[in-house]
Design a protein around this motif. Structure first.
Motif, mmCIF file in Angstrom:
data_model
loop_
_atom_site.group_PDB
_atom_site.id
_atom_site.type_symbol
_atom_site.label_atom_id
_atom_site.label_comp_id
_atom_site.label_asym_id
_atom_site.label_seq_id
_atom_site.Cartn_x
_atom_site.Cartn_y
_atom_site.Cartn_z
ATOM 1 N N ALA A 157 0.719 -1.192 0.054
ATOM 2 C CA ALA A 157 -0.084 0.110 -0.028
ATOM 3 C C ALA A 157 0.786 1.457 -0.075
ATOM 4 N N SER A 158 2.254 1.266 0.421
ATOM 5 C CA SER A 158 3.096 2.449 0.611
ATOM 6 C C SER A 158 4.176 2.322 -0.588
ATOM 7 N N ILE A 159 3.771 1.554 -1.916
ATOM 8 C CA ILE A 159 4.760 1.533 -2.980
ATOM 9 C C ILE A 159 5.220 2.845 -3.293
ATOM 10 N N ASP A 160 6.628 3.126 -3.609
ATOM 11 C CA ASP A 160 7.049 3.984 -3.909
ATOM 12 C C ASP A 160 7.269 5.330 -2.839
ATOM 13 N N SER A 161 6.903 4.976 -1.604
ATOM 14 C CA SER A 161 7.353 6.071 -0.658
ATOM 15 C C SER A 161 8.651 5.689 -0.321
ATOM 16 N N ASP A 162 9.391 6.864 0.070
ATOM 17 C CA ASP A 162 10.732 7.061 0.521
ATOM 18 C C ASP A 162 11.165 8.430 1.347
ATOM 19 N N TYR A 163 12.279 8.524 1.697
ATOM 20 C CA TYR A 163 12.891 9.744 2.151
ATOM 21 C C TYR A 163 13.834 10.076 1.058
ATOM 22 N N MET A 164 13.831 11.401 0.808
ATOM 23 C CA MET A 164 14.494 12.134 -0.061
ATOM 24 C C MET A 164 15.169 13.356 0.030
ATOM 25 N N TRP A 165 16.550 13.428 -0.223
ATOM 26 C CA TRP A 165 17.129 14.660 -0.167
ATOM 27 C C TRP A 165 16.814 15.484 -1.355
ATOM 28 N N TRP A 166 16.117 16.286 -1.458
ATOM 29 C CA TRP A 166 15.873 17.040 -2.737
ATOM 30 C C TRP A 166 16.545 18.485 -2.664
ATOM 31 N N GLY A 167 17.383 19.105 -4.083
ATOM 32 C CA GLY A 167 17.898 20.029 -3.894
ATOM 33 C C GLY A 167 18.039 20.712 -5.456
ATOM 34 N N THR A 168 18.288 21.977 -5.285
ATOM 35 C CA THR A 168 18.546 22.622 -6.718
ATOM 36 C C THR A 168 19.547 23.592 -6.515
ATOM 37 N N GLN A 169 20.030 24.332 -7.603
ATOM 38 C CA GLN A 169 20.978 25.446 -7.252
ATOM 39 C C GLN A 169 19.861 26.727 -7.015
ATOM 40 N N GLY A 170 20.510 27.642 -6.071
ATOM 41 C CA GLY A 170 19.558 28.838 -5.695
ATOM 42 C C GLY A 170 18.985 28.553 -4.643
ATOM 43 N N ASN A 171 18.202 29.487 -4.049
ATOM 44 C CA ASN A 171 17.514 29.545 -2.893
ATOM 45 C C ASN A 171 16.017 28.780 -3.190
ATOM 46 N N GLY A 172 15.662 27.894 -4.000
ATOM 47 C CA GLY A 172 14.504 27.226 -4.353
ATOM 48 C C GLY A 172 13.514 26.919 -3.126
ATOM 49 N N ASP A 173 12.225 26.987 -3.102
ATOM 50 C CA ASP A 173 11.616 26.907 -1.858
ATOM 51 C C ASP A 173 11.509 25.388 -1.423
ATOM 52 N N ASP A 174 11.926 24.302 -2.391
ATOM 53 C CA ASP A 174 11.928 23.118 -2.009
ATOM 54 C C ASP A 174 13.395 22.465 -1.614
ATOM 55 N N ASN A 175 14.261 23.267 -1.104
ATOM 56 C CA ASN A 175 15.603 22.456 -0.603
ATOM 57 C C ASN A 175 15.351 21.960 0.754
ATOM 58 N N TYR A 176 14.881 20.792 0.709
ATOM 59 C CA TYR A 176 14.234 20.160 1.783
ATOM 60 C C TYR A 176 14.737 18.635 1.855
ATOM 61 N N LEU A 177 14.863 18.047 3.263
ATOM 62 C CA LEU A 177 14.752 16.657 3.349
ATOM 63 C C LEU A 177 13.157 16.303 3.446
ATOM 64 N N TYR A 178 12.695 15.538 2.669
ATOM 65 C CA TYR A 178 11.376 15.304 2.449
ATOM 66 C C TYR A 178 10.923 13.756 2.841
ATOM 67 N N ARG A 179 9.976 13.483 3.329
ATOM 68 C CA ARG A 179 9.261 12.167 3.461
ATOM 69 C C ARG A 179 8.181 12.168 2.576
ATOM 70 N N ILE A 180 8.419 11.228 1.500
ATOM 71 C CA ILE A 180 7.319 10.891 0.319
ATOM 72 C C ILE A 180 6.357 9.846 0.743
ATOM 73 N N ASP A 181 5.159 9.946 0.847
ATOM 74 C CA ASP A 181 3.981 8.856 1.436
ATOM 75 C C ASP A 181 3.328 8.718 -0.020
ATOM 76 N N ALA A 182 3.542 7.647 -0.631
ATOM 77 C CA ALA A 182 2.960 7.079 -1.810
ATOM 78 C C ALA A 182 2.045 6.128 -1.578
ATOM 79 N N ASN A 183 1.063 5.718 -2.611
ATOM 80 C CA ASN A 183 0.280 4.294 -2.615
ATOM 81 C C ASN A 183 0.273 3.872 -4.202
ATOM 82 N N GLY A 184 1.099 4.261 -4.964
ATOM 83 C CA GLY A 184 1.085 3.737 -6.303
ATOM 84 C C GLY A 184 0.075 4.651 -7.315
ATOM 85 N N THR A 185 -0.668 5.581 -6.929
ATOM 86 C CA THR A 185 -1.483 6.458 -7.745
ATOM 87 C C THR A 185 -1.266 7.875 -7.385
#
Length: 694
Positions: A153-181
């Motif tokens: 039921a949690s397929i593709d869920s994970d923890y990710m270190w998401w980054g870009t150059q510059g001060n983008g709003d999403d430079n974060y450690l994330y928890r992704i909660d997925a279910n296949g769709t």
């Protein structure tokens, strides 16, 4: 009496921060959420002393050479489809990058490895190129992934270190909660922007997720708090990577140059110590420390400590607690702190921490500077409380004193400067575990710590010095210390090195490829010793440019680059040249006689650098013929030869003549008045040519 109840204001502030984590339905729309840069669970690395996690060799890796769409590499990869409803996939094109940019902003190229990866693991990417993203802008991002769920039921869920150059709003450690769709993304911790060439390693070890960038721990986060939230944490899984390019940006704006995965570091030895020398934020010391989880559901995980000015200082405004996982102490164990600043606050040594528990655990000897009568033995419970004091006493709290808590069976013994103060019999909870430290407010600090096996202090290795203190890869280094017999590992800033134990007090080690500036460590049967000072790895030289880019023998050329200090040779296409090192980044060299067109090279103590572009050696002019071969003054003569471009003079038997350079191989000259029979000469930037006939 409950320690937390003594500071209700700080407690409420912690609860408030924990509620600020915003669950996003679509990840990259720049919504403001999450904690500040020094918020709970971790902190942006501010220190100057790098210390890295020591992991074993990769289980799987790829440099993504060649072309393939979608990425498969003979079945080594499986696509993550939940975050790509329109079918975006990774392609291989001498790098891994999305094969399409499809709106609306929810199509990510994701892939997980099919290799057998242990539960505790790392995923590492080298950023090939990630484009610039400004605040409020949807931009390109890349990430390593850990604990990727492969089914259910949690397929593709994970923890990710998401980054870009510059001060983008999403430079974060994330928890992704997925279910296949569908999926949601929870921001856990912010981090600084990525840069091209960054080596970004995300590590999952027990309930802790932490990041190492270019050899330095950047953040650490205990996921124990996740269990009482809407979404659970992920304690198993595999590894992978993710990339995103918005519509209108080049696909190459999210390029991963390489990827690797392998086991997370493991505990080694039974005893360790620290004087907290150097500067680190968060406290790491070669992957020694980890923060405990805080109150499940209502609070936030501890941020842990930093070290500065020879002190370990708490990062959170209220309580701070960290364990030591670099060792595996026996059930009979101790933790001892040397007190630093003690004007206010409180704290002390911790024993019997269960690192796998999703809540805080352990027995604490708490020294309360604000109210010494409230000092005593406290029990840390998984619900986030401090139960106690179960045994109270009124100590004299003085900077420099050593306070030790020893656990032997169900008996706890508190000692000050080697003298037992009291014993307490526990209820039998926490029969074994890690040792660590706890502090209430950053005002209560520690100047040193040791702990683990009570017998370890006399047998554990120590590093007292090493020579030389700097050098390139391949340098032979003598490490001096104690208890080296039976050493099983030597590392330069956590990169494993070859070595020979020459005695109980000396080791000969070789600086390994890939080592960076940082502390040395020696692992022996009784534990691991880490040097208090850094070994400086001298990087190999590089050539970034040179000017001019062409010229004859004798031309002075400025070579620009790095690590030129101590250079021993400069060559033009293999021909040695005279030179002067004017700085670490510049060399003045002279094109030698006999040089031909080709690359420049600089040899320094750390290696040889070769330019990517060629220096064009302009050969001296030659005269192959002229016509007519005779005539009076005023006759127009065609002189044929080579390298005539830029000619500055033509002479008939020494008498200067007017002329026109018509090509690199021809000159039109006029016989001057006063000329006599004799050879012709042409002077060009590379020299003077004289005809062989008159």
């Amino acid at each position: 009496m409950n320690l937390v109840e003594r500071d209700a204001a700080c407690w409420l502030r912690r609860m408030g921060r924990s509620l600020s984590a915003l669950v996003l339905g679509t990840l990259f729309l720049g919504l403001a959420c999450g904690r500040g840069a020094a918020g709970p669970g971790g902190a942006t690395a501010q220190g100057s002393s790098p210390a890295t996690a020591t992991a074993q060799a990769p289980i799987a890796s790829s440099n993504f050479v060649g072309f393939e769409d979608p990425l498969s590499e003979n079945g080594a990869w499986v696509a993550l489809t939940t975050m790509a409803p329109q079918g975006t996939r990774f392609e291989k094109n001498n790098g891994a990058l999305p094969d399409s940019a499809i709106g609306p902003s929810t199509n990510h190229a994701g892939a997980r490895t099919t290799a057998a990866v242990p539960t505790d693991h790392y995923s590492e990417i080298v950023v090939g190129h990630v484009g610039l993203t400004n605040p409020g802008q949807i931009g390109p991002y890349v990430a390593p992934l850990v604990r990727v769920q492969t089914s259910g039921a949690s397929i593709d869920s994970d923890y990710m270190w998401w980054g870009t150059q510059g001060n983008g709003d999403d430079n974060y450690l994330y928890r992704i909660d997925a279910n296949g769709t569908s999926y949601t993304a929870t921001k856990l911790l912010p981090h600084p922007p990525f840069n091209d060439g960054d080596r970004v390693r995300l590590i999952a070890r027990g309930p802790v997720i932490y990041g190492i960038r270019n050899g330095v721990r950047e953040f650490i986060y205990n996921t124990g708090e996740d269990l009482n939230k809407v979404h659970i944490s992920y304690s198993t899984g595999t590894t992978g990577m993710l990339a995103f390019v918005p519509v209108g940006r080049p696909l190459t704006d999210a390029t991963i140059a390489s990827w690797a995965t392998g086991p997370a570091p493991v505990s080694s030895g039974t005893w360790a110590s620290s004087t907290f020398a150097g500067t680190e934020n968060p406290l790491d010391e070669g992957d020694r420390w980890y923060p405990l989880p805080f109150q499940n559901g209502a609070g936030a995980p501890y941020s842990g400590f930093k070290k500065s000015g020879g002190l370990a200082i708490g990062l959170d405004p209220s309580h701070n607690a960290s364990g030591v996982w670099s060792i595996a102490p026996p059930a009979k164990q101790y933790s001892e702190v040397t007190l630093g600043t003690v004007a206010s606050g409180g704290g002390g040594p911790l024993v019997r921490i269960d690192r796998a528990n999703n809540g805080q655990t352990g027995w604490l000897l708490f020294l309360f500077a604000d109210n010494p009568g409230g000092s005593g033995i406290y029990k840390l419970t998984p619900d986030g409380n401090f139960t106690g004091p179960l045994f109270s006493f009124t100590p004299t709290i003085v900077a420099g004193d050593k306070w030790r808590l020893t656990a032997d069976g169900n008996t706890l013994t508190a000692s000050r400067n080697g003298v037992a103060q009291f014993t307490y019999t526990t209820d039998g909870s926490y029969p074994a575990g890690d040792v660590g430290i706890e502090a209430y407010t950053p005002a209560f600090t520690f100047a040193a710590w040791e702990g683990g096996d009570p017998a370890g202090a006399t047998t554990s290795p120590t590093i007292t010095g090493f020579t030389p203190s700097s050098g390139p890869v391949g340098t032979n280094v003598t490490i001096n210390g104690t208890n080296f017999t039976g050493a099983t590992a030597v590392a330069f800033n956590s990169v494993s090195a070859s070595f020979t134990v020459t005695s109980a007090t000396a080791i000969q080690a070789t600086v390994p490829a890939g080592a960076t500036t940082g502390p040395l460590s020696v692992t022996a049967p009784a534990g691991t010793a880490t040097s208090s000072t850094a070994f400086t790895v001298v990087p190999p030289p590089t050539i970034t440019s040179f000017a001019p880019t062409s010229g004859p023998a004798g031309t002075s050329v400025t070579i620009n680059g790095t690590s030129f200090t101590g250079a021993t040779a400069v060559a033009f296409n293999g021909v040695s040249a005279s030179f002067t090192v004017t700085s670490d980044t510049a060399i003045q060299a002279t094109v030698p006689a006999g040089a031909t067109t080709g690359p420049l090279s600089v040899t320094a103590p750390a290696g040889t650098a070769t330019s990517s572009a060629a220096f064009t050696v302009v050969p001296p002019p030659t005269i192959t013929s002229f016509a007519p071969t005779s005539g009076p003054a005023g006759t127009s003569v065609t002189i044929n030869g080579t390298s005539l471009t830029g000619a500055t003079a033509v002479a008939f038997n020494g008498v200067s003549a007017s002329f026109t350079v018509t090509s690199a191989t021809a000159i039109q000259a006029t016989v001057p008045a006063g000329a006599t029979t004799g050879p012709l000469s042409v002077t060009a930037p590379a020299g003077t040519a004289t005809s062989s006939t008159a």
